[in-house]
Each structure stands twice: as structure tokens, then as C-alpha cells.
Scaffold this motif. Structure first.
Motif, PDB file in Angstrom:
ATOM      1  N   ALA A 230     -25.120 -78.906  -4.768  1.00  0.00           N
ATOM      2  CA  ALA A 230     -24.610 -77.534  -4.675  1.00  0.00           C
ATOM      3  C   ALA A 230     -23.091 -77.583  -4.493  1.00  0.00           C
ATOM      4  CB  ALA A 230     -25.249 -76.794  -3.496  1.00  0.00           C
ATOM      5  N   ALA A 231     -22.411 -76.573  -5.046  1.00  0.00           N
ATOM      6  CA  ALA A 231     -20.957 -76.453  -4.916  1.00  0.00           C
ATOM      7  C   ALA A 231     -20.230 -77.701  -5.401  1.00  0.00           C
ATOM      8  CB  ALA A 231     -20.577 -76.144  -3.469  1.00  0.00           C
ATOM      9  N   ALA A 236     -25.716 -86.646  -0.820  1.00  0.00           N
ATOM     10  CA  ALA A 236     -25.112 -87.520   0.182  1.00  0.00           C
ATOM     11  C   ALA A 236     -23.875 -86.877   0.802  1.00  0.00           C
ATOM     12  CB  ALA A 236     -24.756 -88.866  -0.436  1.00  0.00           C
ATOM     13  N   GLN A 237     -23.116 -86.133   0.010  1.00  0.00           N
ATOM     14  CA  GLN A 237     -21.923 -85.485   0.552  1.00  0.00           C
ATOM     15  C   GLN A 237     -22.285 -84.370   1.518  1.00  0.00           C
ATOM     16  OE1 GLN A 237     -19.990 -84.769  -3.314  1.00  0.00           O
ATOM     17  NE2 GLN A 237     -18.233 -85.933  -2.548  1.00  0.00           N
ATOM     18  N   TRP A 238     -23.334 -83.613   1.217  1.00  0.00           N
ATOM     19  CA  TRP A 238     -23.753 -82.561   2.128  1.00  0.00           C
ATOM     20  C   TRP A 238     -24.270 -83.136   3.436  1.00  0.00           C
ATOM     21  CZ3 TRP A 238     -22.238 -77.825   2.027  1.00  0.00           C
ATOM     22  CH2 TRP A 238     -21.900 -77.215   0.804  1.00  0.00           C
TER      23      TRP A 238
END
Length: 260
Positions: A230-231, A236-238
Motif C-alpha cells: 500500500a502507498a 516489510a516496510q509497513w
């Protein structure tokens, strides 16, 4: 790449397995050293590392399956009876649960146990990434023309684009992100190891690890080849953002200070 380090008759030593073993030994040494320094039974180190390995494998597989749920339902056996398909954050959560049980069993305060485990996690993750690099398990980055770009021509998954499965053209080089992550992990370990005896409030090292490790993984994902969730950010980044937030909130709310 070198998925096989060497062979002795019928015995084959694989680079990935060798580095995983080295990662476990590195973690065990760190935990053993910290348990002894803090006045706990250092023999508990082997139990903690073993629990982390088992819990980590289970958690890593479960999160991978949850992230690819529809394909799992279509062919469960291809996910259960295979050596592929693991996620680092799933392993982190699963390992944390398993180690928590060992910590409680040995009457070690949970936050103290977390502080002991944090530097071990950092060094083990870095060494493990070297195994990914030498084996070529698909954790490499995007195509690049930087001088240190690498062609994983003998990778265990094949020299292919991990997202599409299409072979790379001759001469293609990519960011060696496992090496980047190894260097990040060494830096994180160095920071945590340098402050371990500073008299910090319990939990400080663990919360700082969440911030540093989360930041490292968040940034490396910009060079990794992973689908966005998303976005424009990957799963992994979220998760990294959540862990960083948790770490920062705990550091601030507990008013971490030197206890001289």
C-alpha cells in the motif's frame, strides 16, 4: 555464486546451511557472554538459540503463507512440503515468542532477556544474509550499473527476476542487497554492543534494536525486489514502520536514562 561450498565424497556442504550454522553460533556466543556478564546461567544460551531457531522457522513460514494466502489455498502442499518461502519478520515474531518461554523458565526478567537477545539477533541476521548472498536465494536487489553490482549466475533459484521468473539477459547486474544488509547488521550490532554495559534502563537495548533494525530494513527495501502492499511500500516496510514506532514510543515513554 557458490551454493555449494565443497563436497567430501557423499557429503555436500551448502553455503546457505553453513552460514546459518555460523549465524546460530554467533548468536549463541553473544547470548552466552551476556548471560554470564549479567549473572545468569550462561548454559541457557543454547536453549535460547535453539528456541529462536524453531520458533523463527515456524513464524517465518506462517507469515509467508498468510501473505500469499490465495495461492496457499490453491496448493497447500507446495507451501508446507518445501524448503522455500520464509519471511524475516515472521521469524522475528515466532522466535520472540519461543525465546520468551525460555527466558521465563530461567527466571530472567523479560526486558532483560530482550536486551540480551537484541545484539545476538543483529549479528545472526547479518551472518545469515551472507548465506543468502553466496547461495543466491533471490534476495538480491534491482538492476544496477554501480561498479559493485553482482550477477548471481549460479543462484539456487536460477538467475531470474524473482518477481516474474523471467531469466535476466547476459551482462545484467543487480544490487547485492544481502551484502548491504550484512553491513547494516554489523553496524547495528556494534552500536548495541557498545552500550550494553552503560547501565541503561531494562529494555533500552531491545527498543533501540527495533528502531535501528526497522530503519535498516525500511531503507533496504527500496533496492529489494518485493511487491508493494500500500502507498508504494512493501509489506516489510509497513512492518518496519510499526516496529520503529513501537521502539521509539517505548524509548520515550520509559524516559530511558543512564543509571549511574
Amino acid at each position: 555464486m557458490y551454493p555449494i561450498l565443497f563436497q567430501l565424497g557423499p557429503i555436500t556442504i551448502y553455503s546457505f546451511g553453513a552460514f546459518m550454522a555460523l549465524a546460530a553460533l554467533s548468536a549463541a556466543w553473544v547470548v552466552h557472554s551476556e548471560l554470564k556478564r549479567r549473572g545468569y546461567d550462561p548454559e541457557a544460551a543454547s536453549s535460547m538459540v535453539f528456541a529462536a531457531a524453531i520458533g523463527g522457522l515456524i513464524g517465518a513460514r506462517v507469515l509467508f503463507i498468510l501473505g500469499d494466502w490465495n495461492n496457499f489455498l490453491a496448493s497447500p502442499s507446495s507451501y508446507i512440503f518445501t524448503g522455500a518461502g520464509f519471511t524475516w519478520y515472521g521469524g522475528l515474531f515466532g522466535g520472540a515468542v519461543a525465546v520468551s518461554w525460555i527466558v521465563r523458565k530461567n527466571q530472567i526478567p523479560w526486558l532483560t532477556g530482550a536486551d540480551i537477545a537484541a545484539p545476538a539477533l543483529a549479528i545472526a541476521y547479518g551472518v545469515g544474509r551472507l548465506g543468502c548472498h553466496f547461495a543466491g536465494d533471490g534476495d538480491w536487489g534491482s538492476i544496477t550499473e554501480v561498479p559493485w553490482g553482482v550477477a548471481y549466475t549460479n543462484a539456487i533459484i536460477g538467475w531470474i527476476d524473482p518477481m516474474t521468473g523471467v531469466p535476466y539477459p547476459p551482462g545484467t547486474r543487480v544490487h547485492p542487497t544481502p551484502i548491504y544488509e550484512f553491513l547494516q547488521s554489523i553496524a547495528i550490532f556494534g552500536i548495541l554492543w557498545a552500550i550494553k554495559a552503560k547501565g541503561l534502563a531494562p529494555g533500552t537495548i531491545a527498543w533501540l534494536y527495533l528502531v535501528l533494525a526497522g530503519l535498516a530494513r525500511f531503507t533496504i527495501e527500496f533496492w529489494r525486489i518485493n511487491p508493494t502492499l500500500a502507498a508504494g511500500l512493501s509489506e516489510a516496510q509497513w512492518i518496519s514502520l510499526i516496529l520503529m514506532a513501537v521502539g521509539l514510543i517505548m524509548l520515550v515513554s520509559r524516559r530511558v536514562r543512564l543509571a549511574y
